[in-house]
Design a protein around this motif. Structure first.
Motif, PDB file in Angstrom:
ATOM      1  N   ILE A   1      18.629 -17.007  -7.725  1.00  0.00           N
ATOM      2  CA  ILE A   1      18.333 -15.617  -8.089  1.00  0.00           C
ATOM      3  C   ILE A   1      18.945 -14.685  -7.049  1.00  0.00           C
ATOM      4  O   ILE A   1      19.242 -15.088  -5.931  1.00  0.00           O
ATOM      5  N   ASP A   2      19.120 -13.440  -7.458  1.00  0.00           N
ATOM      6  CA  ASP A   2      19.652 -12.424  -6.553  1.00  0.00           C
ATOM      7  C   ASP A   2      18.470 -11.611  -6.030  1.00  0.00           C
ATOM      8  O   ASP A   2      17.953 -10.737  -6.702  1.00  0.00           O
ATOM      9  N   TRP A   3      18.016 -11.949  -4.813  1.00  0.00           N
ATOM     10  CA  TRP A   3      16.809 -11.300  -4.260  1.00  0.00           C
ATOM     11  C   TRP A   3      16.977  -9.791  -4.185  1.00  0.00           C
ATOM     12  O   TRP A   3      16.063  -9.038  -4.500  1.00  0.00           O
ATOM     13  N   VAL A   4      18.166  -9.353  -3.734  1.00  0.00           N
ATOM     14  CA  VAL A   4      18.376  -7.916  -3.520  1.00  0.00           C
ATOM     15  C   VAL A   4      18.200  -7.168  -4.834  1.00  0.00           C
ATOM     16  O   VAL A   4      17.519  -6.148  -4.913  1.00  0.00           O
ATOM     17  N   ARG A   5      18.816  -7.710  -5.896  1.00  0.00           N
ATOM     18  CA  ARG A   5      18.734  -7.055  -7.201  1.00  0.00           C
ATOM     19  C   ARG A   5      17.302  -7.053  -7.741  1.00  0.00           C
ATOM     20  O   ARG A   5      16.821  -6.049  -8.269  1.00  0.00           O
ATOM     21  N   GLU A   6      16.623  -8.205  -7.578  1.00  0.00           N
ATOM     22  CA  GLU A   6      15.242  -8.292  -8.085  1.00  0.00           C
ATOM     23  C   GLU A   6      14.334  -7.301  -7.360  1.00  0.00           C
ATOM     24  O   GLU A   6      13.481  -6.656  -7.968  1.00  0.00           O
ATOM     25  N   LYS A   7      14.528  -7.185  -6.034  1.00  0.00           N
ATOM     26  CA  LYS A   7      13.661  -6.273  -5.285  1.00  0.00           C
ATOM     27  C   LYS A   7      13.929  -4.831  -5.663  1.00  0.00           C
ATOM     28  O   LYS A   7      12.994  -4.030  -5.789  1.00  0.00           O
ATOM     29  N   SER A   8      15.217  -4.495  -5.859  1.00  0.00           N
ATOM     30  CA  SER A   8      15.503  -3.088  -6.211  1.00  0.00           C
ATOM     31  C   SER A   8      14.992  -2.790  -7.625  1.00  0.00           C
ATOM     32  O   SER A   8      14.524  -1.692  -7.899  1.00  0.00           O
ATOM     33  N   LYS A   9      15.051  -3.802  -8.533  1.00  0.00           N
ATOM     34  CA  LYS A   9      14.488  -3.623  -9.878  1.00  0.00           C
ATOM     35  C   LYS A   9      13.002  -3.303  -9.794  1.00  0.00           C
ATOM     36  O   LYS A   9      12.481  -2.420 -10.481  1.00  0.00           O
ATOM     37  N   ASP A  10      12.302  -4.031  -8.900  1.00  0.00           N
ATOM     38  CA  ASP A  10      10.864  -3.820  -8.771  1.00  0.00           C
ATOM     39  C   ASP A  10      10.553  -2.450  -8.172  1.00  0.00           C
ATOM     40  O   ASP A  10       9.612  -1.784  -8.593  1.00  0.00           O
ATOM     41  N   ARG A  11      11.391  -2.032  -7.208  1.00  0.00           N
ATOM     42  CA  ARG A  11      11.172  -0.696  -6.621  1.00  0.00           C
ATOM     43  C   ARG A  11      11.357   0.392  -7.674  1.00  0.00           C
ATOM     44  O   ARG A  11      10.574   1.341  -7.729  1.00  0.00           O
ATOM     45  N   ASP A  12      12.386   0.247  -8.514  1.00  0.00           N
ATOM     46  CA  ASP A  12      12.614   1.243  -9.576  1.00  0.00           C
ATOM     47  C   ASP A  12      11.411   1.299 -10.514  1.00  0.00           C
ATOM     48  O   ASP A  12      10.948   2.377 -10.894  1.00  0.00           O
ATOM     49  N   ARG A  13      10.909   0.124 -10.901  1.00  0.00           N
ATOM     50  CA  ARG A  13       9.761   0.054 -11.813  1.00  0.00           C
ATOM     51  C   ARG A  13       8.549   0.737 -11.186  1.00  0.00           C
ATOM     52  O   ARG A  13       7.841   1.510 -11.815  1.00  0.00           O
ATOM     53  N   HIS A  14       8.347   0.474  -9.895  1.00  0.00           N
ATOM     54  CA  HIS A  14       7.199   1.040  -9.189  1.00  0.00           C
ATOM     55  C   HIS A  14       7.315   2.557  -9.104  1.00  0.00           C
ATOM     56  O   HIS A  14       6.348   3.285  -9.320  1.00  0.00           O
ATOM     57  N   ARG A  15       8.537   3.028  -8.804  1.00  0.00           N
ATOM     58  CA  ARG A  15       8.771   4.467  -8.699  1.00  0.00           C
ATOM     59  C   ARG A  15       8.468   5.160 -10.022  1.00  0.00           C
ATOM     60  O   ARG A  15       7.818   6.201 -10.067  1.00  0.00           O
ATOM     61  N   GLU A  16       8.930   4.536 -11.113  1.00  0.00           N
ATOM     62  CA  GLU A  16       8.729   5.114 -12.442  1.00  0.00           C
ATOM     63  C   GLU A  16       7.238   5.229 -12.755  1.00  0.00           C
ATOM     64  O   GLU A  16       6.757   6.263 -13.225  1.00  0.00           O
ATOM     65  N   ILE A  17       6.484   4.152 -12.460  1.00  0.00           N
ATOM     66  CA  ILE A  17       5.041   4.167 -12.744  1.00  0.00           C
ATOM     67  C   ILE A  17       4.353   5.242 -11.903  1.00  0.00           C
ATOM     68  O   ILE A  17       3.497   5.981 -12.389  1.00  0.00           O
ATOM     69  N   THR A  18       4.737   5.339 -10.614  1.00  0.00           N
ATOM     70  CA  THR A  18       4.109   6.331  -9.727  1.00  0.00           C
ATOM     71  C   THR A  18       4.396   7.748 -10.208  1.00  0.00           C
ATOM     72  O   THR A  18       3.511   8.607 -10.230  1.00  0.00           O
TER      73      THR A  18
END
Length: 763
Positions: A37-54
Motif C-alpha cells: 500500500i501507499d502509506w502517504v496516499r492513504e494518510k492524505s486521503k484520510d486527512r481530506d476525509r476528516h477535513r470534509e467532515i469537520t
C-alpha cells in the motif's frame, strides 16, 4: 450528465473538460493482492476525509452528529474487538483443556467435563490423590475394567496415541481443505501485513473460523506447540472483519493497519492475561507504524479483552493465566550468576533453534517433504505421542508442565518434584526451609532432563507444519525445565555446603534460601527471549503472567543476556527469519544499512535494460495506454511532459488507469481507441472531427516522491522505511532517469549481504 462531457469555458477561453472522475470511481485507489500500500496516499486521503467532515459539522446538527460518531467509531471498534477476541480465547482455552484430558479418560457425570471439573464435586478424593475420583475413568478402566497392570498401561498408551492422531488429522485436513492461511503462528505474516503488504484472505472470516477450531485440535493433540502466536492471528482476524462495519476503516488501508496493531496487542492480552505486555509487544515486535493514538486504543482494547476473559474464567481459578505463582523468599545478589547463566543458555538455544528450524523449513520448501503435509503432521504427531506418553512430564500438556515447574513447593504439595525428605524444622507454614532431596526428586530430575532433550528436538520439526502452531509455550517449557534443574542443583548445593564462601553470609541452615520455581521462571524468559529477541515486552509479560513483581531484575538480566548472546550468533529473531524464508517484502526497521551505494546503482532501468516505460501528458491515445498496460506488468507509470524532454509531471497507478479507461468507455460518449489521453489541467481545443478526449488527471499522483541520482542509498532506505513508500522516482536536474521500488531495495540489500536476490517473491 453522465452520457456527455459537459464543456464550459475555462481560463482564457480554453474549453475546460468537466472531469468525470470528480465523482470517485469504485476501485480507484484500491490495491491488487500481493501489493504494497501507499502509506502517504492513504494518510492524505484520510486527512481530506476528516477535513470534509469537520467543515460540514458546522453546517447542521445532523452533520455534527455524524462528526461525533466518526470520532467515536474507533473506540467502539476497539470495544468490539476486545469483546470478540476475549470470548474466542475463553472458548479456545476451555475446549483445549477438555480435549487434552479426553486423551487420558472420560467423565461419567458428563463427557463434557474435563478431569479437574469432574473431580470437583466428588467426596471421595483424598488430598494425596486429588485427581483420582470414581467419576473419572481412564480408558483402561472403561475398556478392560482395571486401572492397574501392564495390559491397562498398554490400553491407555494406545488410546492416547489414537486420540492424538485423530486430533492432528482433523486439524491438518481442515486447514488444507478450507483455509490454507490458517497454518503456522501467523506473526511473520501479520508483521508483513502491518508494514503495508496486502495478503487477501489472510485475515478473513474463513481463516478465523478454521484457525479457531484447528488451534484447539492442534494443542490437544499433544504436539509441541502453543496457542499464543495463533491467538494473535485470531485477534487480528477479528479486527479485520470488524473493520468492515465502519466505512472509515473499510476504505482506508492505513487506518485499518492501525486497528490491526491494536488487535495484535489484544491477542497477547488474552493469550497470557497480560494487557500491558500486549501493548508493549505490539509496539516492540509486530507494529510498523504505531502513533500515540494507536497506543491508547491498544491499551483500551487490551483492557476490554482481559476483562472479557476474566468474566469467562476459563481456568476456574479467577486468574487470567494457567501458571500464576506466589514466591515468598527474596532473591540474593549472588544468585544473579546462575540467572545470567540461564540467560546464556537461552541465547544459545534460541540461536541454535532458529538455525535448525529455518534449515528444516527450507528443506520442506525445496524437497518432496512439502508435497505431503498431512502425512508429515501425522508422522510427527505419532512420534511425539509415542515418545511423550512414558514420561509423565511430556505426557501432560505443556502449559501444565510449565505451571508445575514454576510452582514453589509447600508442605501440601503431592507432586514428585516436591517430594523432599522432611527434616523437622519448625518455621512459619508458608516458608519451607531448604531440604535434602529424596530419590523421587532425583527420579523427577532424570525425567525432566529427558523431557528437555525431547522438547528441544521435537519443537524444531513441529514449528512451521501445516497446523496452527505457536512458539511461546514450547520455548518457555525448554527454559523452565533447564531453570528448574539448575534451581534444584543450587538448592542441594546450598543445603549440603552452606559453609561455602558463596553461601556463608546469607544462607544459614534451616533457612529458605533458594526457590527452584524462580529459576524455572527466569529460564523460561531467557529461552523465549533467545528465540524471539523481545526484551521489554518479554519482561512485562513474564511478571504479569506470574505475578512475580519483585523478580523484575532477575528477569531483565536473563532477557538482556539471552538477547546479547543470540544476537552475537545470528542477528535475526525467529519471525524475521521466517519472513525472509518466505520472501515477504518487509523492510526490517532494526537492520542497519551500512553500504556506500547511490540511488543510481539501484534504480531501474539499468544500463543494459530497455528504457523506462512512461506515459506522456498529452500525446498518447487510449489505445497507446492500453497497449502499454498489456505489454508490461509494472504496477504504475511515471507521467512525463514528452519523450524528448523527460521532465516529470506525476505518477499513475496501473490499476487506476485500467479502471478509469474501462469506466470511460462505458459511461462517456465518444471515447474510442483513437481518443487522446490528457493528464494536463486544461485540454487544447480539438478539431471538430476528432473523437472526444479522455481526462485522467485525477488518477495521477501530482506529488510523487523523487530523489536525485546521487542520493546515498542509506537515505533512500530510511525514506522508504519511515514513510512506507511503494516506489520513488530518480531524477537528474528535473529529468526523469529511473525508478526504485521497495522490491529493488530488498533485492539490493540481499545482494549486499551475499544472499540470493531472487528470494524476494512478491512485488
Amino acid at each position: 450528465y453522465f452520457g456527455y462531457t459537459a464543456v464550459f469555458m475555462g481560463v482564457n477561453g480554453v474549453p475546460k473538460l468537466m472531469d468525470l472522475l470528480d465523482e470517485p470511481l469504485p476501485g480507484v485507489g484500491t490495491y491488487e493482492d500481493f501489493n504494497t500500500i501507499d502509506w502517504v496516499r492513504e494518510k492524505s486521503k484520510d486527512r481530506d476525509r476528516h477535513r470534509e467532515i469537520t467543515n460540514k459539522s458546522k453546517e447542521s446538527t445532523w452533520a455534527l452528529m455524524k462528526s461525533v460518531s466518526d470520532a467515536f467509531s474507533g473506540w467502539l471498534l476497539m470495544l468490539l474487538i476486545g469483546l470478540m477476541a476475549g470470548a474466542l480465547a475463553g472458548g479456545i482455552d476451555i475446549s483445549a483443556h477438555w480435549l487434552t484430558d479426553l486423551k487420558g479418560g472420560v467423565c461419567l457425570n458428563g463427557f463434557w467435563f474435563n478431569h479437574e471439573h469432574c473431580c470437583w464435586n466428588s467426596n471421595e478424593t483424598t488430598f494425596v490423590e486429588r485427581d483420582k475420583c470414581p467419576q473419572w475413568k481412564s480408558w483402561a478402566e472403561l475398556i478392560i475394567g482395571t486401572a492397574e497392570g501392564s495390559f491397562a498401561y498398554i490400553v491407555n498408551y494406545v488410546m492416547y496415541v489414537c486420540w492424538a492422531l485423530l486430533f492432528a488429522f482433523l486439524a491438518v485436513s481442515l486447514v488444507r481443505a478450507f483455509a490454507p492461511y490458517a497454518c503456522g503462528s501467523g506473526i511473520p505474516e501479520i508483521k508483513t501485513i502491518l508494514s503495508g503488504f496486502i495478503i487477501r484472505g489472510y485475515l478473513g472470516k474463513w481463516t478465523l473460523v478454521i484457525k479457531t477450531i484447528t488451534l484447539v485440535l492442534a494443542v490437544s493433540s499433544g504436539l509441541s506447540l502453543g496457542k499464543e502466536g495463533p491467538l494473535i492471528h485470531v485477534a487480528c482476524c477479528c479486527g479485520n472483519i470488524l473493520c468492515h462495519v465502519f466505512t472509515k476503516y473499510r476504505k482506508n488501508e492505513a487506518k485499518r493497519r492501525e486497528v490491526l496493531s491494536a488487535a495484535a496487542a489484544v491477542g497477547v492480552s488474552v493469550a497470557f492475561g497480560a494487557p500491558i505486555g500486549g501493548v508493549l509487544f505490539s509496539l516492540e515486535e509486530v507494529s510498523y507504524y504505531f502513533p500515540l493514538k494507536t497506543l491508547w486504543r491498544s491499551f483500551f482494547a487490551a483492557l476490554v479483552a482481559a476483562f472479557t476473559l476474566r468474566s469467562i474464567n476459563p481456568f476456574g481459578n479467577s486468574r487470567l493465566v494457567l501458571f500464576y505463582v506466589e514466591f515468598h523468599s527474596p532473591w540474593h545478589l549472588l544468585e544473579l550468576v546462575p540467572f545470567i547463566l540461564l540467560g546464556i543458555f537461552g541465547g544459545l538455544w534460541g540461536a541454535a533453534f532458529i538455525r535448525a528450524n529455518i534449515a528444516w523449513c527450507r528443506r520442506r520448501k525445496t524437497t518432496r517433504l512439502g508435497h505431503y503435509p498431512v502425512l508429515e503432521v501425522l508422522v510427527v504427531t505419532a512420534v511425539t505421542a509415542v515418545l511423550a506418553f512414558p514420561n509423565e512430564y511430556t505426557r501432560m500438556s505443556t502449559s501444565e508442565l510449565i505451571s508445575e515447574l514454576f510452582n514453589d513447593c509447600t508442605l501440601l504439595d503431592s507432586s514428585k518434584l516436591c517430594d523432599y525428605i522432611n527434616v523437622n524444622i519448625t518455621k512459619s507454614s508458608n516458608e519451607l526451609a531448604d531440604r535434602p532431596a529424596s530419590t523421587n526428586v532425583y527420579m523427577a530430575m532424570w525425567q525432566l532432563a529427558l523431557a528437555l532433550v525431547f522438547k528441544m528436538l521435537i519443537t524444531v520439526v513441529t514449528f512451521g507444519m501445516k497446523v496452527p502452531s505457536g512458539l511461546f509455550i514450547p520455548s518457555m517449557a525448554v527454559g523452565a525445565i533447564a531453570g528448574r534443574l539448575l534451581g534444584v542443583a543450587m538448592e542441594q548445593l546450598a543445603y549440603y555446603h552452606h559453609d561455602w564462601v558463596i553461601f556463608r553470609g546469607w544462607c544459614s541452615p534451616g533457612a529458605d534460601c533458594i526457590t527452584p520455581g524462580l529459576y524455572a521462571m527466569v529460564g523460561a524468559a531467557a529461552c523465549l527471549g533467545g528465540v524471539t529477541r523481545m526484551t521489554v515486552s518479554l519482561v512485562v509479560i513474564m511478571f504479569e503472567l506470574t505475578g512475580g513483581l519483585e523478580y523484575i531484575v532477575p528477569l531483565m538480566a536473563a532477557a538482556m543476556t539471552s538477547k546479547w548472546v543470540a544476537d552475537a550468533i545470528g542477528r535475526e529473531g525467529i519471525y524475521e527469519a521466517h519472513i525472509r524464508l518466505n520472501g515477504y517484502p518487509f523492510l526490517e526497521a532494526k537492520e542497519e544499512f551500512s553500504h556506500k551505494t547511490l540511488a543510481m546503482d539501484v534504480m531501474r532501468p539499468r544500463r543494459s535494460d530497455p528504457p523506462l516505460s512512461v506515459l506522456t501528458q498529452d500525446s498518447m491515445t487510449v489505445e497507446d495506454v492500453e497497449t502499454l498496460i498489456t505489454e508490461t506488468s509494472y504496477s504504475g507509470f511515471p507521467v512525463v511532459v514528452s519523450h524528448e524532454s523527460q521532465r516529470l509531471v506525476g505518477f499513475a497507478l496501473r490499476r487506476d488507469l485500467t479502471i478509469s479507461i474501462e469506466n470511460a468507455r462505458r459511461r462517456q460518449d465518444g471515447i474510442v481507441s483513437t481518443s487522446r489521453v490528457f493528464f494536463t489541467e486544461y485540454t487544447p481545443p480539438q478539431a471538430p472531427s476528432s473523437p472526444a478526449p479522455l481526462k485522467l488527471r485525477s488518477v495521477m499522483d501530482l506529488s510523487p516522491f523523487t530523489v536525485t541520482d546521487h542520493t546515498p542509498m542509506e537515505i533512500v532506505v530510511d525514506i522508504f522505511r519511515k514513510l512506507g513508500l511503494r516506489q520513488c522516482l530518480v531524477t537528474h536536474n528535473g529529468r526523469l532517469l529511473g525508478i526504485i521500488t521497495k522490491k529493488d531495495i530488498l533485492k539490493h540489500m540481499a545482494q549486499m549481504a551475499n544472499r540470493d536476490p531472487d528470494s524476494i517473491l512478491f512485488n
